[in-house]
Write a protein that holds these residues in place. Structure first.
Motif, PDB file in Angstrom:
ATOM      1  N   VAL A 192      -9.653   4.232   2.185  1.00 46.70           N
ATOM      2  CA  VAL A 192      -8.296   3.690   2.191  1.00 46.70           C
ATOM      3  C   VAL A 192      -7.678   3.800   3.583  1.00 46.70           C
ATOM      4  N   ILE A 219      -5.019   9.606   1.758  1.00 48.87           N
ATOM      5  CA  ILE A 219      -5.806   8.374   1.870  1.00 48.87           C
ATOM      6  C   ILE A 219      -7.167   8.581   2.528  1.00 48.87           C
ATOM      7  N   ASN A 269      -9.010   1.065   5.826  1.00 60.05           N
ATOM      8  CA  ASN A 269      -8.488  -0.252   5.471  1.00 60.05           C
ATOM      9  C   ASN A 269      -7.051  -0.433   5.949  1.00 60.05           C
ATOM     10  N   ILE A 270      -6.238   0.618   5.823  1.00 56.68           N
ATOM     11  CA  ILE A 270      -4.852   0.516   6.290  1.00 56.68           C
ATOM     12  C   ILE A 270      -4.808   0.406   7.818  1.00 56.68           C
ATOM     13  N   THR A 311     -11.537  -5.979   4.904  1.00 62.48           N
ATOM     14  CA  THR A 311     -12.216  -5.015   4.030  1.00 62.48           C
ATOM     15  C   THR A 311     -13.649  -4.791   4.494  1.00 62.48           C
ATOM     16  N   GLY A 323       0.819  -1.213   0.000  1.00 68.55           N
ATOM     17  CA  GLY A 323       0.000   0.000   0.000  1.00 68.55           C
ATOM     18  C   GLY A 323       0.851   1.261   0.000  1.00 68.55           C
ATOM     19  N   CYS A 381      -7.348   2.462  -4.699  1.00 65.25           N
ATOM     20  CA  CYS A 381      -8.656   1.954  -4.281  1.00 65.25           C
ATOM     21  C   CYS A 381      -8.714   0.433  -4.384  1.00 65.25           C
ATOM     22  N   GLN A 435      -6.350  -1.215  -1.611  1.00 67.77           N
ATOM     23  CA  GLN A 435      -6.846  -1.124  -0.239  1.00 67.77           C
ATOM     24  C   GLN A 435      -7.608  -2.388   0.170  1.00 67.77           C
TER      25      GLN A 435
END
Length: 377
Positions: A261, A209, A264-265, A229, A125, A357, A360
């Motif tokens: 994003v 992000i 998700n990170i 996710t 990422g 996108c 992610q």
């Protein structure tokens, strides 16, 4: 036909931006079609099929133990998850009890795999973000885990830990190995906390992000998204909470609220300490006793199904057993159900954010390539 009854000719102006099948930002070959209007993505299409290896077809008719070992070749990142779930499928059908010590070792190996998968996600990422320093730092953290997996399984990629009835003798945890596991968890915990602190404190990264690639809860449910996710949209769903193998372990299901994003990170970053906590519980309370149960018999079974939670979401394995051989094997990886989310996440954002996108959602298309198309020649 009179003049006013002629069909009206509509002219559709559509710009398509194609990426792949090979692209510098993608770790694997796959094709993305972005339908763009004024630099904004209006629709997206992801096509896989480049990496199909026909593993289920090769498994057809193989002895069960040999077919289980072959599933490890499905993925180079979550290889243990595949062989573990394939073995669980046989044990479920044949009614085999697994010694407690073997189950704990399986949990340790699986959670180590989750750690290195999440670190790889962070590295990839950050690479797509264009931040090589953060990317290299994540790869450096991952090395600690890879060396621990090599210590247990003798290999950095495929460890071959699970067998029907338990784990292989070479994966037994001695006092020296337990000590190194404990030291490795301390090193990784310190490193990931430092990484997280620097990451969220960087205003340039956070502005890049935040609010990008949003997937709503409604969309996630409709697309049957699974894993981190899904949890990044605020839905608290983790299959480990329902698996009997995890009954002895306490852990929190991490969620984030925004589905972008950033969420998700942060999902993966925050899941790492929880995973470290599970491994610490396993090595602290590791039961004594055998690590394999060899008192079982093979017999025919109708189709047996098994679901487990792996780093990217829900992994499904099924097959029937006939004369000790596998019949009708089916494998479905998490990225198969997450492709819809990857396409949806691109829509409405700038074309230059499309790859971010997709990434992610932690795609792994090589192990997802299960479909086969038969054509007449």
């Amino acid at each position: 036909m009179t003049e006013d009854k002629r069909p009206i000719k509509q002219e559709i102006i559509e710009t398509e931006v194609a990426m792949g099948t090979v692209h510098p930002a993608a770790l694997e070959p796959y094709r993305v079609r972005l339908f763009v209007e004024d630099e904004i993505v209006r629709d997206a299409e992801i096509t896989i099929g480049v990496n199909h290896r026909g593993i289920e077809r090769i498994m057809e008719g193989l002895p069960v133990e040999k077919a289980n070992a072959l599933t490890e070749k499905v993925c180079g990142i979550c290889s243990n998850a595949h062989i573990w779930n394939s073995v669980l499928t046989a044990e479920k059908g044949l009614g085999i009890d697994v010694p407690e010590r073997a189950n704990y070792i399986r949990i340790i190996v699986e959670e180590l795999e989750r750690l290195h998968s999440h670190c790889l996600y962070l590295a990839h990422g950050c690479e797509v973000l264009g931040h090589e320093t953060f990317s290299m730092r994540a790869f450096y953290l991952r090395e600690t885990v890879m060396e621990l997996l090599r210590m247990i399984g003798g290999n950095r990629v495929q460890y071959g830990a699970s067998i029907i009835g338990g784990v292989r003798p070479r994966c037994e945890l001695t006092e020296m190995r337990i000590q190194k596991l404990a030291e490795g968890m301390n090193t990784l915990e310190k490193g990931i906390l430092d990484f997280a602190d620097r990451f969220v404190s960087d205003p340039i990264v956070m502005s890049r992000i935040e609010g990008i690639g949003v997937i709503t809860q409604k969309q996630a449910k409709a697309l049957e998204v699974s894993g981190p996710t899904l949890r990044a949209t605020g839905i608290s769903q983790d299959l480990r909470a329902t698996m009997k193998e995890y009954d002895d372990f306490d852990f929190n299901i991490v969620t984030q609220d925004d589905g972008d994003v950033k969420s998700n990170i942060l999902m993966r970053v925050l899941e790492i300490p929880e995973t470290i906590n599970i491994i610490r519980q396993a090595i602290k309370n590791l039961p004594k006793g055998p690590i394999v149960n060899r008192s079982w018999e093979m017999f025919d079974c109708d189709t047996i199904k098994s679901y487990i939670e792996v780093p990217r979401g829900t992994l499904y394995h099924s097959y029937a057993i006939e004369d000790g051989r596998v019949r009708g094997s089916i494998i479905r990886t998490p990225s198969m159900s997450n492709i819809g989310a990857m396409q949806t996440a691109c829509i409405g954002d700038h074309v230059t954010d499309a790859q971010l996108c997709i990434v992610q959602c932690d795609p792994c298309f090589t192990c997802t390539d299960r479909a086969i198309k038969i054509i007449k020649i």
